[in-house]
Design a protein around this motif. Structure first.
Motif, PDB file in Angstrom:
ATOM      1  N   ARG A  75      -3.705   6.944  -3.831  1.00  0.00           N
ATOM      2  CA  ARG A  75      -4.662   7.107  -2.831  1.00  0.00           C
ATOM      3  C   ARG A  75      -5.992   6.525  -3.207  1.00  0.00           C
ATOM      4  O   ARG A  75      -6.973   6.219  -2.505  1.00  0.00           O
TER       5      ARG A  75
ATOM      6  N   MET B 240      -6.807  -2.882   3.704  1.00  0.00           N
ATOM      7  CA  MET B 240      -5.934  -3.743   4.636  1.00  0.00           C
ATOM      8  C   MET B 240      -6.676  -3.732   5.869  1.00  0.00           C
ATOM      9  O   MET B 240      -7.494  -2.746   6.373  1.00  0.00           O
TER      10      MET B 240
ATOM     11  N   GLN C 104     -16.454   6.430  10.541  1.00  0.00           N
ATOM     12  CA  GLN C 104     -14.993   5.944  10.076  1.00  0.00           C
ATOM     13  C   GLN C 104     -15.306   4.813   8.906  1.00  0.00           C
ATOM     14  O   GLN C 104     -14.747   5.084   8.102  1.00  0.00           O
ATOM     15  N   ILE C 105     -16.561   4.185   9.016  1.00  0.00           N
ATOM     16  CA  ILE C 105     -16.790   3.291   7.600  1.00  0.00           C
ATOM     17  C   ILE C 105     -17.297   4.367   6.478  1.00  0.00           C
ATOM     18  O   ILE C 105     -16.721   4.331   5.296  1.00  0.00           O
TER      19      ILE C 105
ATOM     20  N   ALA D 170     -14.652   5.944   4.556  1.00  0.00           N
ATOM     21  CA  ALA D 170     -13.832   5.223   3.427  1.00  0.00           C
ATOM     22  C   ALA D 170     -14.830   5.253   2.198  1.00  0.00           C
ATOM     23  O   ALA D 170     -14.510   5.420   0.995  1.00  0.00           O
TER      24      ALA D 170
ATOM     25  N   LEU E  40       0.938  -1.124   0.023  1.00  0.00           N
ATOM     26  CA  LEU E  40      -0.040  -0.121  -0.139  1.00  0.00           C
ATOM     27  C   LEU E  40       1.010   1.194   0.033  1.00  0.00           C
ATOM     28  O   LEU E  40       0.138   2.157   0.085  1.00  0.00           O
TER      29      LEU E  40
ATOM     30  N   PHE F 117      -5.736  -4.182  10.008  1.00  0.00           N
ATOM     31  CA  PHE F 117      -4.505  -4.067  10.708  1.00  0.00           C
ATOM     32  C   PHE F 117      -4.805  -5.187  11.804  1.00  0.00           C
ATOM     33  O   PHE F 117      -5.855  -5.554  12.359  1.00  0.00           O
TER      34      PHE F 117
ATOM     35  N   LEU G 174       2.822   2.378   2.412  1.00  0.00           N
ATOM     36  CA  LEU G 174       2.495   2.994   3.477  1.00  0.00           C
ATOM     37  C   LEU G 174       3.794   2.856   4.631  1.00  0.00           C
ATOM     38  O   LEU G 174       3.597   3.044   5.753  1.00  0.00           O
TER      39      LEU G 174
ATOM     40  N   ARG H  49      -5.916   2.925  -2.366  1.00  0.00           N
ATOM     41  CA  ARG H  49      -6.189   2.190  -1.022  1.00  0.00           C
ATOM     42  C   ARG H  49      -7.524   2.506  -0.592  1.00  0.00           C
ATOM     43  O   ARG H  49      -8.026   3.502  -0.782  1.00  0.00           O
ATOM     44  N   GLY H  50      -7.977   1.438  -0.107  1.00  0.00           N
ATOM     45  CA  GLY H  50      -9.525   1.462   0.482  1.00  0.00           C
ATOM     46  C   GLY H  50     -10.352   0.983  -0.510  1.00  0.00           C
ATOM     47  O   GLY H  50     -11.327   0.552  -0.131  1.00  0.00           O
TER      48      GLY H  50
ATOM     49  N   MET I  89     -14.647  -1.589   7.469  1.00  0.00           N
ATOM     50  CA  MET I  89     -14.277  -0.530   6.942  1.00  0.00           C
ATOM     51  C   MET I  89     -13.380  -0.681   5.511  1.00  0.00           C
ATOM     52  O   MET I  89     -13.137  -0.390   4.551  1.00  0.00           O
TER      53      MET I  89
ATOM     54  N   THR J  29      -6.119  -0.399  18.779  1.00  0.00           N
ATOM     55  CA  THR J  29      -5.598   1.249  18.355  1.00  0.00           C
ATOM     56  C   THR J  29      -5.937   1.511  16.679  1.00  0.00           C
ATOM     57  O   THR J  29      -5.431   2.626  16.537  1.00  0.00           O
ATOM     58  N   ALA J  30      -6.731   0.508  16.206  1.00  0.00           N
ATOM     59  CA  ALA J  30      -6.715   0.831  14.841  1.00  0.00           C
ATOM     60  C   ALA J  30      -7.911   1.839  14.473  1.00  0.00           C
ATOM     61  O   ALA J  30      -7.980   2.481  13.229  1.00  0.00           O
ATOM     62  N   LEU J  31      -8.363   1.868  15.281  1.00  0.00           N
ATOM     63  CA  LEU J  31      -9.757   3.069  15.185  1.00  0.00           C
ATOM     64  C   LEU J  31      -9.346   4.399  15.846  1.00  0.00           C
ATOM     65  O   LEU J  31      -8.971   4.426  16.934  1.00  0.00           O
TER      66      LEU J  31
END
Lengths: 294, 332, 311
Positions: free
Chosen positions: B91, B100, B118-119, B122, B60, B102, B62, B94-95, B171, B107-109
């Motif tokens: 960009r 991806m 958050q969804i 995307a 990605l 994680f 990243l 991605r998504g 997401m 901690t990912a949110l």
């Protein structure tokens, strides 16, 4: 025959203690080392005040007042003809002394309170924290002002006032790490094998909080010097003719238009000592816990 | 030799280093090559520190640079080079086309955004929908992963670990990606939740024909979820093949060691059988076979040179001196 | 939310009680008799006793405290000045707006400069901007504010003659004092902002946002900064109380008729009611400001809001 010796010798792993590792990082930190050197240099100079300026800090000579810095008087003279160099050097002793003593007072009080609060927890913790909250509602300068107002001015009261007003910081700083240590299981294990409270505190708790304490003491030295200078500037701390740096600035205030060097020099002294101490303290913090380094 | 025209992701000789001053240069990924075909699940297996997450982040783009740097190699997604894409193109990818999941849902949110938002973020980024439609679609995604739609407006801290991971999956799948990179999606979760999450991923894969790169260190998960497996060690692929090939015709000593260290439920033994030693320090990799110090077989060539990649049977590759021509050769 | 506010207000009360009690007790350890100072050396013992009775000093200390608090709560009466005999309340309330304004302006300046510099310092970490900013941060927390004030006066008021030397008679007079404290205060906020930003820059959810294909600008503003604002907000509140402390000193230098000035005079006169009144007012201001900051904090951090909504 298969050769059993397939082990490649492991890479040389230098055995360093955590402390040694921290020292190495610290020594490589130029800013911090610079700060330390300046601080030590100033301390030495002030200790040697008697040698450099044997006349003392109160040798008045009205005929020679307001002389700008020159060869004879490297920092010039003050409104009463006293060598500013002498005033600054002797004053440095006082400022540094207040700083160190106040830090020791604050450390003693703060660490005890913080440790007791964290270790015994429960209502003891609650009470102590509430009391600290009350102290924190008043900024340190104000607290120091109130204490000197009550107890009177002078060197000793100044040290006490500055020290006491810094206690809440220490207590909080110490309580945090201790609380998190207490949570960890090895304390429970120690308790299970009947280690006494005192032993647990000495052997397990204290070594783990040593780093933040050392850092806090350094930072506290810097803030105490500033606080003491502020008090003396207001006329509440050290009294004349003692040449504490803040007091020097207070005297020089009215002459700011005609003789600015009287203002610049003592202020420079305060700023450089506090700055170097802060730089060293910052570097200390970075080296003791690089995970926190940003 | 699978049909090349079906390959959705192809990594060629990828080398990624992390260059630091204190710890030297960490060679995380070394000339790694692998392919993923459309619709298949490729497992990427290895111990912690083998470089698996780095590969996924590399796909990605990243990798945090500094200190990370893609030294050489190429990654092609649908035959377009990822390395050569502009920032805008990547960009968009991605998504939407590649997304991806994680490892750590805790901690990912973002703690201060609602899960629904958050969804929806995307969705809004990649689909031409207005605000209302985005919220609708996000709510739908929540339902699909088994979370009641009313919980759109709640914050991550109000969910358990398993539910947080479902949100992360929602997401990742909101824009119907063609390739899903799942980095140890169940490691941080209980075994029971694990099963649910894996089933969910499988279901969504079947419905959308998504290709998956499943990173894991759990051979059980691999057996359940994957079509093919690549075993990674010290930044290299040391064995790759179908699940059947790897499990029933294990060639590389490391892979054997991995299987051997899992206690069987029908045997009694007193000790576990770990693989002796530790993975080499990525800042200090040897110039010969990287597994040689721990290898039970201990061939001479292993201590002198890096082994080539041999094809021991159709589609089954092994990087080991002793596995030439499909059979273990005697030591020379 | 209301519950949260209510809880914080309830919290203020023991703190204020503690502060006032502390101030009262401080007086009891003071050497010397206030009557001596007020009436002079030639006063007779009878006159002194009568004076002490008038000021209620003959009662036991806790009774004094009780009466004092009662007067404040029921009549907003802070007692009478030992020196002038006049009520303290009017004077301290008259001077309060000046001091508050100065502290407020200081906080605004600190926040604007400190937070902005801190954000860029974090974003350009390691580059020259960051290094310069960090040095400024260290310098700012090491300089005595009274010295900095004198230096600025020298430059702007005496040399360049663009700003007035002292006084508080209009917006032009506000500039130098608030700049002094504002710049020094921004150093501390810069360090904190930088630290908060860096914590968030490396956070996992920032990586998630990028993996979704989000633009860098939005990642910085929405994901990183908004999260960083949480600790930054609490510190702005702290900056206010530091600013308030700073005004105590600066009022001397700039000859501003505020509470700080009053306080110093009160100390020199051993005028405890005036001193007490000023300090209590300052402490109360700090408590209220901290309350407002806490509310702001709850607005930023939904975890706090949610916790109190459901409790």
């Amino acid at each position: 025959m298969k050769n059993k010796n397939t082990q490649v010798p492991p890479a040389e792993v230098k055995r360093r203690s955590m402390f040694g590792e921290a020292m190495r990082r610290l020594l490589q930190n130029h800013m911090a080392m610079g700060g330390l050197i300046i601080l030590v240099a100033v301390i030495l100079l002030c200790l040697l005040a008697g040698v450099i300026c044997p006349e003392g800090y109160d040798a008045q000579n009205i005929a020679e007042r307001f002389i700008k810095p020159c060869v004879r008087y490297p920092l010039g003279t003050d409104p009463l003809g006293r060598s500013l160099l002498a005033r600054v050097l002797y004053g440095g002793r006082i400022s540094l002394l207040i700083g160190f003593v106040a830090t020791i007072i604050a450390a003693f009080g703060g660490i005890s309170l913080g440790a007791i609060a964290a270790y015994y927890g429960g209502i003891v913790d609650d009470v102590i924290m509430r009391v600290l909250d009350i102290f924190s509602a008043i900024p340190s300068l104000l607290m120091a002002i109130v204490i000197t107002a009550s107890m009177g001015s002078g060197l000793f009261n100044c040290m006490l006032a500055v020290g006491i007003s810094s206690v809440p910081n220490f207590a909080r700083m110490v309580r945090g790490p201790i609380l998190s240590i207490m949570d960890q299981e090895f304390i429970e294990a120690a308790r299970l094998i009947d280690a006494t409270d005192r032993r647990i505190i000495l052997k397990h708790v204290i070594p783990n909080v040593l780093s933040p304490i050392i850092v806090q003491m350094t930072m506290n030295l810097a803030s105490s010097i500033l606080l003491a200078a502020s008090l003396s500037f207001l006329g509440l701390g050290v009294q004349a003719p003692m040449p504490e740096w803040g007091a020097l600035l207070s005297e020089a205030r009215q002459y700011i238009a005609q003789y600015p060097y009287l203002v610049t020099i003592p202020g420079l002294a305060i700023a450089s000592v506090v700055l170097s101490t802060n730089l060293f303290g910052d570097g200390l913090r970075d080296s003791l816990d690089p995970r926190l380094k940003n | 030799m699978g049909t090349k025209n079906n390959i959705i992701l192809s990594i060629d000789d990828l080398t990624i280093h992390y260059i630091t001053q204190d710890l030297g240069t960490c060679r995380a990924v070394n000339k790694l090559s692998l392919d993923i075909q459309a619709g298949e699940t490729l497992g990427l297996v290895g111990e912690t520190g083998a470089g698996k997450t780095t590969v996924a982040l590399g796909i990605l783009r990243l990798i945090q640079s500094p200190p990370g740097k893609v030294m050489s190699g190429d990654i092609r997604f649908q035959d377009k080079s990822i390395m050569k894409m502009s920032n805008g193109e990547i960009r968009k990818m991605r998504g939407k086309e590649v997304s991806m999941i994680f490892q750590d849902p805790m901690t990912a949110l973002n703690p201060i955004d609602t899960v629904g938002e958050q969804i929806a973020e995307a969705i809004r980024l990649h689909m031409k929908v207005n605000q209302k439609e985005a919220i609708q679609k996000a709510t739908q995604m929540l339902e699909i992963v088994g979370i009641p739609g009313e919980r759109y407006h709640e914050y991550p801290h109000q969910f358990s670990g398993g539910m947080k991971q479902r949100v992360v999956i929602a997401m990742a799948l909101a824009c119907e990606p063609q390739l899903l990179l799942a980095d140890e999606p169940t490691t941080a979760l209980d075994v029971t939740i694990q099963a649910q999450i894996l089933e969910l991923i499988n279901k969504l894969k079947r419905e959308n024909n998504t290709s998956i790169l499943l990173i894991t260190h759990d051979l059980g998960v691999v057996a359940e979820m994957c079509d093919r497996v690549a075993i990674m060690y010290a930044g290299e692929i040391i064995e790759m093949g179908t699940v059947d090939q790897i499990y029933n015709n294990t060639c590389h000593p490391y892979t054997s060691g991995l299987f051997g260290s899992i206690p069987g439920y029908d045997e009694t033994s007193e000790r576990l059988k770990p693989i002796k030693g530790l993975m080499p320090d990525p800042a200090n990799l040897p110039e010969f076979c990287k597994f040689a110090p721990r290898c039970e077989q201990g061939c001479e060539s292993g201590k002198q040179s890096v082994p080539d990649y041999y094809e021991v049977e159709a589609g089954h590759f092994v990087r080991c001196h002793m596995c030439r021509k499909g059979r273990k050769t005697a030591d020379e | 939310m209301l519950k949260y506010i209510g809880k914080r207000i309830l919290w203020m009360i023991p703190v204020l009680i503690g502060v006032t009690l502390l101030l009262f007790l401080m007086q009891s350890i003071t050497p010397g008799d206030p009557a001596d100072l007020a009436l002079g050396e030639n006063a007779t013992a009878a006159q002194k006793t009568e004076w002490r009775e008038r000021y209620g000093l003959e009662d036991p200390i806790l009774v004094q405290y009780g009466k004092y608090m009662w007067n404040i709560i029921s009549k907003v009466d802070f007692g009478n000045s030992y020196k002038t005999g006049k009520p303290v309340t009017r004077q301290i309330l008259q001077r309060w707006p000046t001091t508050f304004l100065l502290a407020f302006l200081t906080t605004i300046v600190s926040a604007l400069i400190g937070v902005t510099l801190g954000i860029f310092s974090a974003l350009y970490r390691g580059k020259w901007f960051d290094n310069v900013a960090r040095f400024f941060g260290m310098l700012g927390i090491s300089m005595p504010n009274f010295w900095f004030a004198l230096l600025l006066i020298q430059l702007f008021a005496l040399r360049l003659k663009v700003l007035p030397v002292s006084g508080w008679y209009g917006p032009k007079y506000w500039i130098l004092p608030s700049l002094t404290l504002g710049i020094l205060g921004s150093a501390s906020l810069l360090r904190i902002t930088r630290s908060a930003m860096l914590d968030n820059i490396q956070a996992d959810y920032v990586r998630t946002a990028r993996a979704k294909g989000q633009r860098e600008s939005k990642v910085t503003l929405h994901h990183i900064l908004k999260n960083a604002m949480i600790p930054i907000t609490t510190n702005i509140g702290f900056q206010f109380s530091m600013g308030l402390a700073g005004t105590m000193v600066l009022e001397q230098i700039f000859a501003i008729s505020g509470l700080g000035n009053l306080m110093v005079t009160a100390i020199n006169n051993r005028d405890y009611p005036q001193l007490r009144g000023s300090v209590i007012l300052v402490a109360a201001t700090i408590c209220v400001v901290n309350l407002l900051v806490d509310i702001l904090y709850a607005l930023f951090d939904p975890r706090v809001k949610a916790r109190y909504k459901n409790s």
